[in-house]
Design a protein around this motif. Structure first.
Motif, short mmCIF file in Angstrom:
data_model
loop_
_atom_site.label_atom_id
_atom_site.label_comp_id
_atom_site.label_asym_id
_atom_site.label_seq_id
_atom_site.Cartn_x
_atom_site.Cartn_y
_atom_site.Cartn_z
N TYR A 4 -13.40 18.47 73.43
CA TYR A 4 -11.97 18.28 73.67
C TYR A 4 -11.64 18.92 75.00
CZ TYR A 4 -11.33 17.05 68.74
OH TYR A 4 -11.39 16.44 67.52
N LEU A 5 -11.22 18.14 75.96
CA LEU A 5 -10.76 18.65 77.26
C LEU A 5 -9.24 18.65 77.21
CD1 LEU A 5 -13.22 16.66 79.56
CD2 LEU A 5 -13.57 18.87 78.48
N PHE A 6 -8.66 19.82 76.98
CA PHE A 6 -7.23 19.95 76.72
C PHE A 6 -6.38 19.85 77.98
CE2 PHE A 6 -8.97 22.36 73.06
CZ PHE A 6 -8.47 21.57 72.06
N LEU A 7 -5.23 19.21 77.83
CA LEU A 7 -4.17 19.17 78.84
C LEU A 7 -2.94 19.78 78.17
CD1 LEU A 7 -4.73 15.46 79.87
CD2 LEU A 7 -5.42 17.45 81.18
N VAL A 43 -3.67 21.64 68.64
CA VAL A 43 -4.76 22.54 68.97
C VAL A 43 -5.02 23.47 67.79
CG1 VAL A 43 -5.57 24.31 70.58
CG2 VAL A 43 -4.15 22.44 71.41
N GLY A 44 -6.27 23.50 67.36
CA GLY A 44 -6.66 24.33 66.24
C GLY A 44 -6.90 25.76 66.67
N GLY A 45 -7.32 26.55 65.73
CA GLY A 45 -7.58 27.96 66.00
C GLY A 45 -8.60 28.49 65.03
N TYR A 46 -8.38 29.71 64.61
CA TYR A 46 -9.33 30.37 63.72
C TYR A 46 -9.34 29.75 62.33
CZ TYR A 46 -11.73 34.15 61.32
OH TYR A 46 -12.60 34.88 60.58
N THR A 47 -8.19 29.34 61.83
CA THR A 47 -8.11 28.86 60.46
C THR A 47 -8.05 27.34 60.31
OG1 THR A 47 -5.71 29.10 60.50
CG2 THR A 47 -6.98 30.95 59.64
N THR A 50 -9.01 21.51 65.41
CA THR A 50 -8.24 20.68 66.33
C THR A 50 -8.30 19.25 65.84
OG1 THR A 50 -8.79 22.12 68.19
CG2 THR A 50 -8.13 19.88 68.72
N ARG A 51 -7.16 18.56 65.89
CA ARG A 51 -7.17 17.16 65.45
C ARG A 51 -6.21 16.33 66.28
NH1 ARG A 51 -2.81 16.56 61.65
NH2 ARG A 51 -1.99 18.60 61.15
N CYS A 52 -6.54 15.05 66.40
CA CYS A 52 -5.69 14.11 67.12
C CYS A 52 -4.52 13.72 66.23
CB CYS A 52 -6.48 12.86 67.50
SG CYS A 52 -7.57 13.10 68.89
N LEU A 53 -3.31 13.76 66.80
CA LEU A 53 -2.12 13.33 66.07
C LEU A 53 -1.86 11.84 66.28
CD1 LEU A 53 0.24 16.34 66.84
CD2 LEU A 53 -1.10 15.92 64.78
N GLU A 54 -1.99 11.41 67.55
CA GLU A 54 -1.83 9.98 67.84
C GLU A 54 -2.65 9.63 69.07
OE1 GLU A 54 2.03 8.96 70.33
OE2 GLU A 54 2.55 10.28 68.64
N ASN A 55 -3.25 8.45 69.01
CA ASN A 55 -4.07 7.97 70.10
C ASN A 55 -3.17 7.42 71.21
OD1 ASN A 55 -6.42 7.44 71.44
ND2 ASN A 55 -6.90 5.59 70.27
N SER A 83 0.62 18.97 73.73
CA SER A 83 -0.73 19.05 74.26
C SER A 83 -1.44 17.72 74.07
CB SER A 83 -1.51 20.15 73.55
OG SER A 83 -0.99 21.41 73.86
N TYR A 84 -2.21 17.34 75.05
CA TYR A 84 -3.03 16.13 75.02
C TYR A 84 -4.47 16.54 75.27
CZ TYR A 84 1.26 13.41 75.18
OH TYR A 84 2.47 12.86 74.88
N ALA A 85 -5.40 15.66 74.95
CA ALA A 85 -6.81 15.96 75.17
C ALA A 85 -7.59 14.69 75.42
CB ALA A 85 -7.40 16.69 73.97
N VAL A 86 -8.61 14.83 76.26
CA VAL A 86 -9.62 13.79 76.41
C VAL A 86 -10.71 14.15 75.42
CG1 VAL A 86 -11.29 12.74 77.97
CG2 VAL A 86 -9.07 13.46 78.84
N VAL A 87 -11.03 13.24 74.52
CA VAL A 87 -12.03 13.49 73.48
C VAL A 87 -13.30 12.74 73.86
CG1 VAL A 87 -12.54 13.34 71.02
CG2 VAL A 87 -10.18 13.68 71.78
N MET A 88 -14.40 13.49 73.97
CA MET A 88 -15.71 12.93 74.32
C MET A 88 -16.64 13.10 73.13
SD MET A 88 -16.14 14.62 78.12
CE MET A 88 -17.70 13.86 78.41
N LYS A 89 -17.17 12.00 72.63
CA LYS A 89 -18.17 12.06 71.56
C LYS A 89 -19.49 11.61 72.16
CE LYS A 89 -14.87 11.37 67.90
NZ LYS A 89 -14.43 10.60 66.76
#
Length: 128
Positions: A4-7, A43-47, A50-55, A83-89
């Protein structure tokens, strides 16, 4: 692996029309455009994770030598606190090490003829 490359919202200074990610030339993993996406994230954390809300629908182009990724969202990424992210699999490269991905953004301001690239930051990826 999933990267996840966060913006983050507080780090963006303008609406983003084009996003360019510079990949180091010694990053020997195969990057495919169908394994990349741009999404609005929580954006996730310790508990929690991180998950995508909408593409975010976008056109993704990868250079022939795999050193540059260009992302053109259908609608500009707005200047807000989301927050947005580029997701690379991708599969991790065989050689371990630390890799630095650099981000550049372009925005088209009203009255501007040529969009100017702005440095967004660097993402460090450590492969063990």
């Amino acid at each position: 692996a999933t990267y996840y490359l966060f913006l983050r919202g507080q780090e963006r200074k303008e609406n983003i029309v084009k996003l360019t990610i510079k990949v180091p030339d010694y990053f020997e993993a195969k990057i495919k455009s169908n394994k990349l996406s741009l999404c609005k994230v929580k954006v996730g954390g310790y508990t929690e994770r991180t998950r995508c809300l909408e593409n975010v629908p976008s056109v993704i182009q990868i250079s022939d030598n795999q050193t540059s990724i260009e992302i053109f969202p259908e609608k500009p990424i707005p200047l807000n606190k989301d927050s947005y992210a580029v997701v690379m699999k991708i599969f991790n490269p065989r050689k371990r090490g630390m890799f630095q991905f650099q981000g550049l953004s372009q925005s088209k301001q009203p009255g501007e003829e040529i969009p100017i690239s702005t440095y967004l930051g660097t993402w460090n990826v450590d492969v063990q």
